[in-house]
Motif scaffolding. Structure first.
Motif, PDB file in Angstrom:
ATOM      1  N   TYR A   1       0.521   2.973   0.945  1.00 48.99           N
ATOM      2  CA  TYR A   1       1.150   1.898   1.692  1.00 48.99           C
ATOM      3  C   TYR A   1       2.664   2.060   1.740  1.00 48.99           C
ATOM      4  CZ  TYR A   1      -3.250  -0.708   0.888  1.00 48.99           C
ATOM      5  OH  TYR A   1      -4.555  -1.118   0.832  1.00 48.99           O
TER       6      TYR A   1
ATOM      7  N   TYR B   1       6.236  -0.050   3.614  1.00 49.64           N
ATOM      8  CA  TYR B   1       6.658  -1.324   4.205  1.00 49.64           C
ATOM      9  C   TYR B   1       8.146  -1.253   4.588  1.00 49.64           C
ATOM     10  CZ  TYR B   1       2.836  -2.585   0.966  1.00 49.64           C
ATOM     11  OH  TYR B   1       1.668  -2.631   0.254  1.00 49.64           O
TER      12      TYR B   1
ATOM     13  N   TYR C   1      11.186  -4.158   5.142  1.00 53.01           N
ATOM     14  CA  TYR C   1      11.609  -5.549   5.052  1.00 53.01           C
ATOM     15  C   TYR C   1      13.056  -5.664   5.501  1.00 53.01           C
ATOM     16  CZ  TYR C   1       7.666  -6.373   1.806  1.00 53.01           C
ATOM     17  OH  TYR C   1       6.430  -6.474   1.223  1.00 53.01           O
TER      18      TYR C   1
ATOM     19  N   LEU D   1       8.859  -9.303   6.075  1.00 50.00           N
ATOM     20  CA  LEU D   1       8.167  -8.059   6.415  1.00 50.00           C
ATOM     21  C   LEU D   1       8.292  -7.769   7.909  1.00 50.00           C
ATOM     22  CD1 LEU D   1       6.304  -5.781   5.358  1.00 50.00           C
ATOM     23  CD2 LEU D   1       4.367  -7.255   5.957  1.00 50.00           C
TER      24      LEU D   1
ATOM     25  N   TYR E   1       4.414  -2.551   8.486  1.00 50.40           N
ATOM     26  CA  TYR E   1       3.833  -1.889   7.336  1.00 50.40           C
ATOM     27  C   TYR E   1       2.874  -0.805   7.821  1.00 50.40           C
ATOM     28  CZ  TYR E   1      -0.370  -4.761   8.091  1.00 50.40           C
ATOM     29  OH  TYR E   1      -1.479  -5.350   8.636  1.00 50.40           O
TER      30      TYR E   1
ATOM     31  N   VAL F   1      -0.641   1.498   6.304  1.00 49.79           N
ATOM     32  CA  VAL F   1      -1.628   1.694   5.237  1.00 49.79           C
ATOM     33  C   VAL F   1      -1.969   3.169   5.057  1.00 49.79           C
ATOM     34  CG1 VAL F   1      -2.564  -0.619   5.534  1.00 49.79           C
ATOM     35  CG2 VAL F   1      -3.623   1.293   6.731  1.00 49.79           C
TER      36      VAL F   1
ATOM     37  N   LEU G   1      -2.635   2.450  -3.609  1.00 51.59           N
ATOM     38  CA  LEU G   1      -3.822   1.633  -3.429  1.00 51.59           C
ATOM     39  C   LEU G   1      -4.411   1.383  -4.814  1.00 51.59           C
ATOM     40  CD1 LEU G   1      -5.838   0.220  -1.658  1.00 51.59           C
ATOM     41  CD2 LEU G   1      -7.035   2.406  -1.353  1.00 51.59           C
ATOM     42  N   ARG G   2      -4.198   0.153  -5.333  1.00 47.83           N
ATOM     43  CA  ARG G   2      -4.624  -0.186  -6.686  1.00 47.83           C
ATOM     44  C   ARG G   2      -5.203  -1.571  -6.684  1.00 47.83           C
ATOM     45  NH1 ARG G   2       0.475   1.197 -10.362  1.00 47.83           N
ATOM     46  NH2 ARG G   2       1.194  -0.580  -9.153  1.00 47.83           N
ATOM     47  N   VAL G   3      -6.326  -1.756  -7.302  1.00 50.93           N
ATOM     48  CA  VAL G   3      -6.969  -3.071  -7.341  1.00 50.93           C
ATOM     49  C   VAL G   3      -6.210  -4.018  -8.255  1.00 50.93           C
ATOM     50  CG1 VAL G   3      -9.064  -4.306  -7.999  1.00 50.93           C
ATOM     51  CG2 VAL G   3      -9.228  -2.110  -6.808  1.00 50.93           C
TER      52      VAL G   3
ATOM     53  N   TYR H   1      -0.408  -5.267  -7.041  1.00 50.21           N
ATOM     54  CA  TYR H   1       0.137  -5.132  -5.690  1.00 50.21           C
ATOM     55  C   TYR H   1       1.614  -4.741  -5.752  1.00 50.21           C
ATOM     56  CZ  TYR H   1      -3.904  -8.104  -4.356  1.00 50.21           C
ATOM     57  OH  TYR H   1      -5.141  -8.651  -4.172  1.00 50.21           O
ATOM     58  N   GLU H   2       2.071  -4.245  -6.907  1.00 48.25           N
ATOM     59  CA  GLU H   2       3.488  -3.942  -7.057  1.00 48.25           C
ATOM     60  C   GLU H   2       3.963  -2.982  -5.994  1.00 48.25           C
ATOM     61  OE1 GLU H   2       4.527  -2.063 -10.736  1.00 48.25           O
ATOM     62  OE2 GLU H   2       6.610  -1.756 -10.121  1.00 48.25           O
ATOM     63  N   GLN H   3       5.088  -3.323  -5.403  1.00 50.50           N
ATOM     64  CA  GLN H   3       5.732  -2.465  -4.424  1.00 50.50           C
ATOM     65  C   GLN H   3       7.014  -1.903  -5.030  1.00 50.50           C
ATOM     66  OE1 GLN H   3       6.179  -4.615  -0.710  1.00 50.50           O
ATOM     67  NE2 GLN H   3       4.011  -5.202  -0.674  1.00 50.50           N
ATOM     68  N   TYR H   4       7.288  -0.642  -4.710  1.00 53.46           N
ATOM     69  CA  TYR H   4       8.462   0.053  -5.228  1.00 53.46           C
ATOM     70  C   TYR H   4       9.492   0.133  -4.101  1.00 53.46           C
ATOM     71  CZ  TYR H   4       5.169   1.479  -8.846  1.00 53.46           C
ATOM     72  OH  TYR H   4       4.243   1.476  -9.860  1.00 53.46           O
TER      73      TYR H   4
END
Lengths: 114, 113
Positions: free
Chosen positions: A31, A33, A35, A45, A48, A50, A96-98, A101-104
């Motif tokens: 993913y 994004y 912003y 946002l 984005y 995927v 993609l992690r269950v 939802y951390e975004q870097y």
């Protein structure tokens, strides 16, 4: 790993000019994004993605375009710059992690349109 | 519509005090919450996160509390230091086909020595 890198750091545009904000990540994240952050505000946002070849609109897409031809790169294109696009732009990526939802985030590009 | 808001735009504390930053959220479908720290001129940095099936999570000097009944989230920073001065954002997350985060407006934390 360099993480998420953005160029340029600063840019001044005249009304009606165009430019591309570059974003690259070396973490093999699915993913990505874009912003924008206006003074004293949170992050909104714009677009984005995927995965390579797949992009979609976020909350504030008007006046912007994106492409995702590779996993690593996610450039943001401004066409016909307007003063309302004066802002700080942040690119982010996430795996993609269950569990998270951390975004870097990258360091940002400060854009002024005059 | 969905929104994430903060009660206090600026919080001033003395070094060594404990700080509490609050956040309200409105989307009952949110299943993930995260706090970011943003120093001047930099991008947001992860502090701590919590899933909706938890009430509390602790990290190093930080604790996040989640009250789903009143849709409230808080970040507690113990023994606040001058280096903690920054803007803190909460964000709520929902998996809508991608892992979407909705950010609040932020609280500025000012720590005096």
């Amino acid at each position: 790993n360099a993480g998420v890198t953005q160029t340029p750091k600063f840019r001044i545009l005249k009304i009606g000019q165009s430019m591309t904000l570059q974003c690259t990540q070396d973490m093999n994240h699915n993913y990505m994004y874009w912003y924008r952050q206006d003074p004293g505000m949170g992050l909104k946002l714009i677009y984005y993605s995927v995965g390579a070849g797949i992009t979609d609109k976020g909350e504030v897409p008007n006046g912007y375009n994106v492409s995702r031809s590779t996993t690593e790169d996610f450039p943001l294109r401004l066409e016909l710059a307007a003063p309302s696009q004066t802002s700080v732009y942040f690119c982010a990526s996430s795996p993609l992690r269950v569990s998270s939802y951390e975004q870097y985030f990258g360091p940002g590009t400060r854009l002024t349109v005059t | 519509g969905e929104s994430v808001g903060l009660h206090l735009p600026t919080l001033s504390v003395q070094e060594g005090d404990n700080s509490i930053i609050n956040c309200a959220y409105s989307n009952s479908a949110s299943d993930y919450f995260i706090w970011y720290k943003q120093e001047s001129g930099k991008g947001p940095q992860f502090i701590i996160d919590i899933r909706s099936n938890m009430d509390k999570r602790q990290g190093q000097r930080v604790t996040v509390l989640l009250n789903k009944t009143v849709k409230h989230l808080s970040l507690q920073i113990a023994a606040t230091q001058p280096g903690d001065s920054a803007v803190y954002f909460c964000a709520e997350g929902e998996n809508t086909g991608f892992q979407k985060l909705v950010f609040g407006t932020g609280t500025r934390l000012l720590v005096s020595p």
